[in-house]
Design an enzyme around this catalytic site. Structure first.
Site, short mmCIF file in Angstrom:
data_model
loop_
_atom_site.label_atom_id
_atom_site.label_comp_id
_atom_site.label_asym_id
_atom_site.label_seq_id
_atom_site.Cartn_x
_atom_site.Cartn_y
_atom_site.Cartn_z
N ALA A 40 19.32 7.54 -6.61
CA ALA A 40 19.93 7.63 -4.31
C ALA A 40 19.33 5.98 -4.28
CB ALA A 40 19.11 7.74 -3.71
N LEU A 41 20.13 4.54 -3.89
CA LEU A 41 19.99 4.02 -3.77
C LEU A 41 18.40 3.55 -2.62
CD1 LEU A 41 22.70 1.59 -2.48
CD2 LEU A 41 21.47 1.03 -4.84
N GLY A 148 11.83 2.39 -12.18
CA GLY A 148 10.53 3.12 -11.29
C GLY A 148 9.58 4.70 -11.82
N MET A 320 1.96 0.18 -9.27
CA MET A 320 2.52 0.56 -8.49
C MET A 320 2.02 1.10 -7.06
SD MET A 320 1.93 3.66 -11.51
CE MET A 320 3.28 4.69 -12.33
N LEU A 321 2.98 -0.16 -6.53
CA LEU A 321 3.22 0.36 -5.15
C LEU A 321 4.62 -0.78 -4.33
CD1 LEU A 321 0.36 -1.27 -4.23
CD2 LEU A 321 0.36 1.13 -3.04
N HIS A 447 -7.76 -10.65 21.77
CA HIS A 447 -8.51 -9.88 22.76
C HIS A 447 -8.09 -9.02 23.52
CE1 HIS A 447 -12.44 -8.32 23.62
NE2 HIS A 447 -12.12 -8.60 24.78
P1 NAD Z 1 -3.94 8.55 -7.58
O1 NAD Z 1 -4.05 8.42 -9.19
O2 NAD Z 1 -3.71 8.00 -6.65
O3 NAD Z 1 -4.09 10.60 -7.38
C1 NAD Z 1 -4.80 11.27 -8.37
C2 NAD Z 1 -6.08 11.85 -8.80
O4 NAD Z 1 -5.87 13.05 -9.01
C3 NAD Z 1 -7.07 11.24 -8.95
O5 NAD Z 1 -7.97 10.77 -7.59
C4 NAD Z 1 -7.92 12.02 -10.09
O6 NAD Z 1 -9.23 12.08 -10.52
C5 NAD Z 1 -6.97 13.49 -9.81
N1 NAD Z 1 -7.38 14.73 -10.35
C6 NAD Z 1 -6.33 14.35 -12.18
N2 NAD Z 1 -5.90 15.47 -12.48
C7 NAD Z 1 -7.26 16.62 -11.67
C8 NAD Z 1 -7.05 17.61 -12.50
N3 NAD Z 1 -6.65 18.51 -14.01
N4 NAD Z 1 -8.11 18.62 -11.08
C9 NAD Z 1 -8.30 17.81 -10.20
N5 NAD Z 1 -8.11 16.32 -10.00
C10 NAD Z 1 -7.68 16.17 -10.44
O7 NAD Z 1 -2.36 9.53 -7.84
P2 NAD Z 1 -1.20 9.76 -6.63
O8 NAD Z 1 -1.96 10.32 -5.59
O9 NAD Z 1 -0.14 10.95 -7.39
O10 NAD Z 1 -0.36 8.86 -6.57
C11 NAD Z 1 0.12 8.49 -7.01
C12 NAD Z 1 1.24 6.83 -7.53
O11 NAD Z 1 2.08 6.90 -5.79
C13 NAD Z 1 -0.22 6.06 -7.07
O12 NAD Z 1 -0.14 4.95 -7.83
C14 NAD Z 1 -0.30 5.21 -5.91
O13 NAD Z 1 -0.74 4.62 -5.41
C15 NAD Z 1 1.39 5.43 -4.63
N6 NAD Z 1 1.30 6.03 -4.06
C16 NAD Z 1 1.51 5.20 -3.05
C17 NAD Z 1 1.05 5.54 -1.91
C18 NAD Z 1 0.79 4.86 -0.83
O14 NAD Z 1 0.36 2.73 -1.39
N7 NAD Z 1 0.34 4.68 0.62
C19 NAD Z 1 1.26 6.30 -1.35
C20 NAD Z 1 1.89 7.22 -2.23
C21 NAD Z 1 1.92 6.85 -3.53
#
Ligand code: NAD
Length: 462
Positions: A40-41, A148, A320-321, A447
């Site tokens: 999807a776009l 992606g 990855m943002l 402010h």
């Molecule tokens: P993440 O890497 O942020 O966090 C994954 C967590 O899982 C880590 O803290 C790790 O220690 C833990 N983990 C790994 N294996 C495990 C296990 N077996 N048991 C317990 N804990 C374990 O990954 P995410 O939260 O899946 O996000 C993925 C990507 O998506 C990131 O690159 C993030 O930047 C991006 N994202 C960004 C936003 C935002 O900017 N608001 C929102 C969503 C996703």
């Protein structure tokens, strides 16, 4: 093959934030372009990531505020979330925004093909690269790869079966649930795990987050991570830290923590342990694009190892943002059309859209120390801001400013509190421009705003 309709200056593979934004930018440069998108776009961001989660979290925020209405003199008799209505609204928001992307691409005269595309090889005539899609061949002088990422399913015994059976899901499937699971286990206390734990807790699930590391929110400043943990525990989310999931079976999650083995039962398990670049079916090997553990290797100008081939967004595995993807797409187009441009990876803001929000940019004390940079810091409780006090009962938000000792310039800003996501871009400019403390002190802040805490911090540092 060879018909002029199938020859382009540029082929973009992937229509997420990197791809569609690059296409619009390239059209301003007059490039003849085709963009391929197999799903999807708008990509993950618009369809199953940033925007859907923000839609859900906004409803949760309204409910949370209503629950605390009495603290502000607002009486609310009872509050409940209508999850089905929230999902319906989320789908409408997604339709509106993806429709907007399709319209922008039409206006920019981009040929959009809803097909899976694969690089076949180089065109013999030296005209560039051959791409096949939907049984046809296409030729382009240049390629921009924006394929992606996908949610990683770790090799935990039983997890594949749980995903197949549907009681373990990723952030994609959980956004379309028709009802709230009574007990939700979230594996991974990173950005995705925390945002979704926050929503489902507000919506009534009994949520437990299992995180392998000693703190939640990854490399976030440790004081801010501790405040975020405290806030979420106060809301009723349970956390198991330093806890590694070792197996999943019939809704029972087994984890190990401090040498002890324990189990927890759940109605649904969210797997949120990171994302991986999606590059395996693109045909990179057919033209020799180099990768490292699946991530396309790029320089700061988004060039790959093959001249004429660029990559932007999650497929390079760097930041990855979505906002980095936008910038990388622009840089790729600028560079391929002869401009000098690079992505400044040191000044990319990151936000966790929980309630309260976390936002940060640049070095933390720990990351600076690891790089051997001497820093001084100031931590300002947000209660220094009149606006914060007026609008936040019992808030424990902070802002932390990190300044380099050598040049007295801003190296990092870290916040937890309301509006953090809207304040951080200004801080990113300070980091990107290496603004000195004396310059920051001369800036006039509106402010009353929460952002004034940054000015306060600048005066605290000696
Ligand atoms: P993440 O890497 O942020 O966090 C994954 C967590 O899982 C880590 O803290 C790790 O220690 C833990 N983990 C790994 N294996 C495990 C296990 N077996 N048991 C317990 N804990 C374990 O990954 P995410 O939260 O899946 O996000 C993925 C990507 O998506 C990131 O690159 C993030 O930047 C991006 N994202 C960004 C936003 C935002 O900017 N608001 C929102 C969503 C996703």
């Amino acid at each position: 093959m060879g018909s002029s309709e199938n020859k382009f200056d540029l082929i973009i593979i992937g229509g997420g934030p990197a791809g569609y934004n690059a296409a619009i930018r390239a059209s301003e440069e007059g490039l003849k372009m085709a963009l391929f998108e197999e799903r999807a776009l708008g990509g993950v961001c618009l369809n199953e990531g940033c925007i859907p989660t923000k839609t859900l979290l906004y409803s949760a925020k309204i409910a949370d505020s209503a629950r605390h209405g009495a603290d502000y003199g607002v009486k609310v008799d009872s509050v409940s979330l209508d999850h089905a209505a929230i999902i319906k609204r989320k789908n409408r928001v997604v339709r509106t925004l993806t429709g907007g992307v399709a319209a922008s691409l039409r206006t920019a005269c981009v040929t959009v093909l809803r097909e899976s595309a694969k690089i076949d090889g180089r065109a013999l005539s030296g005209e560039g690269f051959i791409v096949s899609a939907g049984g046809e061949k296409f030729i382009a002088k240049r390629l921009l790869l924006c394929t992606g990422s996908y949610a990683f399913i770790p090799p935990i015994p039983g997890i594949d079966e749980a995903v197949t059976a549907g009681y373990a899901v990723t952030s994609r499937e959980i956004l379309s649930l028709s009802s709230i699971p009574p007990r939700l286990i979230v594996i991974g206390g990173g950005v995705i795990g925390l945002e979704l734990a926050s929503y489902f807790n507000s919506a009534g699930s009994d949520v437990t987050v299992i995180e392998a590391m000693p703190q939640i929110a990854g490399a976030t400043d440790s004081d801010i991570s501790a405040i975020l943990l405290r806030n979420h525990e106060a809301k009723g989310i349970k956390f198991k830290l330093c806890a590694k999931v070792t197996s999943v079976r019939d809704g029972t999650v087994t984890y190990e923590s401090g040498g002890q083995v324990a189990t927890l039962d759940a109605d649904l398990i969210l797997v949120a342990v990171g994302r991986r670049p999606k590059t395996d079916a693109v045909g990179l090997e057919n033209i020799g694009v180099r990768t490292n553990r699946g991530a396309i290797l790029t320089d700061d100008a988004c060039r790959t190892s093959v001249p004429g081939v660029f990559a932007a967004g999650d497929c390079n595995g760097k930041s990855m943002l979505a906002h980095t993807a936008y910038r990388e797409g622009e840089v790729a187009i600028n560079v391929m059309t002869g401009l000098r441009d690079t992505v400044d990876y040191n000044a990319i803001p990151a936000v966790i859209y929980t309630n309260p929000e976390v936002a940060d940019v640049g070095e933390t004390e720990n990351s600076a120390k690891a790089k051997g940079i001497d820093v001084k810091t100031a931590t300002v409780p947000l209660v220094y801001s009149g606006r914060y006090v007026a609008e936040t009962e019992y808030g424990d938000g902070i802002l932390k400013l990190v300044v380099g000792k050598q040049h007295n310039n801003v190296l990092g800003v870290h916040m937890i509190g309301p509006c953090a996501s809207e304040i951080i871009y200004g801080a990113a400019m300070l980091v990107a421009r290496e603004v000195r403390l004396d310059e920051l002190r001369r800036a006039v802040f509106p402010h009353p705003t929460v952002g004034e805490a940054l000015r306060e911090a600048a005066f605290m540092i000696k």
